[in-house]
Scaffold this motif. Structure first.
Motif, PDB file in Angstrom:
ATOM      1  N   ASN A   9       0.817  -1.214   0.000  1.00 11.44           N
ATOM      2  CA  ASN A   9       0.000   0.000   0.000  1.00 11.44           C
ATOM      3  C   ASN A   9       0.850   1.262   0.000  1.00 11.44           C
ATOM      4  N   GLY A  10       2.123   1.135  -0.383  1.00 13.86           N
ATOM      5  CA  GLY A  10       2.993   2.289  -0.541  1.00 13.86           C
ATOM      6  C   GLY A  10       3.429   2.933   0.769  1.00 13.86           C
ATOM      7  N   MET A  11       3.477   2.179   1.828  1.00 16.20           N
ATOM      8  CA  MET A  11       3.844   2.743   3.134  1.00 16.20           C
ATOM      9  C   MET A  11       5.180   2.175   3.607  1.00 16.20           C
ATOM     10  N   LYS A  12       6.150   2.076   2.690  1.00 12.60           N
ATOM     11  CA  LYS A  12       7.438   1.467   3.024  1.00 12.60           C
ATOM     12  C   LYS A  12       8.156   2.197   4.152  1.00 12.60           C
ATOM     13  N   ASN A  13       8.078   3.488   4.205  1.00 13.84           N
ATOM     14  CA  ASN A  13       8.788   4.270   5.216  1.00 13.84           C
ATOM     15  C   ASN A  13       7.860   4.740   6.336  1.00 13.84           C
ATOM     16  N   SER A  14       6.719   4.103   6.475  1.00 12.62           N
ATOM     17  CA  SER A  14       5.745   4.510   7.484  1.00 12.62           C
ATOM     18  C   SER A  14       6.189   4.094   8.888  1.00 12.62           C
ATOM     19  N   SER A  15       5.869   4.941   9.851  1.00 17.69           N
ATOM     20  CA  SER A  15       6.172   4.625  11.252  1.00 17.69           C
ATOM     21  C   SER A  15       5.217   3.554  11.792  1.00 17.69           C
ATOM     22  N   LEU A  16       4.155   3.268  11.062  1.00 19.97           N
ATOM     23  CA  LEU A  16       3.210   2.236  11.486  1.00 19.97           C
ATOM     24  C   LEU A  16       3.859   0.855  11.566  1.00 19.97           C
ATOM     25  N   ILE A  17       4.855   0.626  10.717  1.00 19.70           N
ATOM     26  CA  ILE A  17       5.516  -0.677  10.706  1.00 19.70           C
ATOM     27  C   ILE A  17       6.224  -0.915  12.034  1.00 19.70           C
ATOM     28  N   GLU A  18       6.979   0.068  12.497  1.00 14.10           N
ATOM     29  CA  GLU A  18       7.680  -0.080  13.781  1.00 14.10           C
ATOM     30  C   GLU A  18       6.705  -0.093  14.946  1.00 14.10           C
ATOM     31  N   GLN A  19       5.611   0.638  14.838  1.00 13.33           N
ATOM     32  CA  GLN A  19       4.592   0.612  15.889  1.00 13.33           C
ATOM     33  C   GLN A  19       3.967  -0.779  15.984  1.00 13.33           C
ATOM     34  N   LYS A  20       3.700  -1.378  14.834  1.00 15.12           N
ATOM     35  CA  LYS A  20       3.133  -2.728  14.813  1.00 15.12           C
ATOM     36  C   LYS A  20       4.128  -3.729  15.394  1.00 15.12           C
ATOM     37  N   ARG A  21       5.412  -3.577  15.055  1.00 11.91           N
ATOM     38  CA  ARG A  21       6.440  -4.464  15.610  1.00 11.91           C
ATOM     39  C   ARG A  21       6.451  -4.357  17.140  1.00 11.91           C
ATOM     40  N   ALA A  22       6.419  -3.128  17.649  1.00 13.58           N
ATOM     41  CA  ALA A  22       6.433  -2.914  19.100  1.00 13.58           C
ATOM     42  C   ALA A  22       5.189  -3.516  19.750  1.00 13.58           C
ATOM     43  N   GLU A  23       4.058  -3.373  19.100  1.00 10.78           N
ATOM     44  CA  GLU A  23       2.808  -3.928  19.621  1.00 10.78           C
ATOM     45  C   GLU A  23       2.865  -5.456  19.674  1.00 10.78           C
ATOM     46  N   LEU A  24       3.337  -6.070  18.604  1.00  5.69           N
ATOM     47  CA  LEU A  24       3.441  -7.528  18.557  1.00  5.69           C
ATOM     48  C   LEU A  24       4.468  -8.044  19.573  1.00  5.69           C
ATOM     49  N   GLU A  25       5.578  -7.341  19.719  1.00  7.88           N
ATOM     50  CA  GLU A  25       6.594  -7.753  20.697  1.00  7.88           C
ATOM     51  C   GLU A  25       6.069  -7.636  22.127  1.00  7.88           C
ATOM     52  N   ALA A  26       5.301  -6.587  22.397  1.00  6.35           N
ATOM     53  CA  ALA A  26       4.724  -6.415  23.733  1.00  6.35           C
ATOM     54  C   ALA A  26       3.762  -7.560  24.035  1.00  6.35           C
TER      55      ALA A  26
END
Length: 162
Positions: free
Chosen positions: A52-69
């Motif tokens: 969806n063209g969001m390669k540099n989106s901060s959502l990716i790291e937020q999702k990683r943090a959410e999944l890790e938590a």
């Protein structure tokens, strides 16, 4: 199997009873499966974001943090349950001396399918078919431990004997 669910030295690992070792292996397996699912979920989200063209989106790291938590939370629960069960060292209050003498692990916390596999593998390790069938037919622990699966396993072992 590498154990990293809890910190345990080689000496402590060797000192574990059969029951404690089974509990540790089960908890480690559950943690490994949880790690695998967490990684799969992250990769799926990342592919979705990239498509969806969001390669540099901060959502990716937020999702990683959410999944890790979530992973850390579920792992903490596994560790707490493991430590409690290891401290008990006898999670089977209705266990008797016959269960201790069985040649296989008698763990009533396992599913019937897992119990079936453990008992089946034990009896298939006996090379002499006549001896295997005689021992299985007289195994009172297996009758209690397997319940309705006892007769199914009897039939399977019998097919290996003919």
């Amino acid at each position: 199997m590498k154990f990293d669910i809890i910190e345990i030295s080689d000496a402590e690992l060797e000192a574990l009873s059969t029951i404690q070792m089974q509990l540790l292996r089960t908890a480690q397996k559950n943690k490994n499966e949880l790690r695998h699912k967490t990684e799969q979920d992250f990769e799926m989200f990342k592919k979705f974001a990239y498509s969806n063209g969001m390669k540099n989106s901060s959502l990716i790291e937020q999702k990683r943090a959410e999944l890790e938590a979530e992973f850390e939370y579920k792992t903490a629960i596994l560790v707490e349950q493991l430590m409690y069960a290891i401290e008990l060292n006898e999670p089977f209050p209705d266990r008797d001396e016959e269960d201790e003498k069985a040649g296989y692990i008698v763990d009533y916390t396992l599913s019937y399918t897992d119990r079936y596999i453990i008992v089946r593998d034990y009896y298939l390790s006996i090379n002499d078919p006549a001896e295997r069938m005689a021992l299985y037919a007289s195994d009172e622990v297996a009758k209690r431990y397997l319940g309705n699966y006892y007769s199914t396993l009897y039939n399977v072992l019998y097919t290996y004997s003919t």
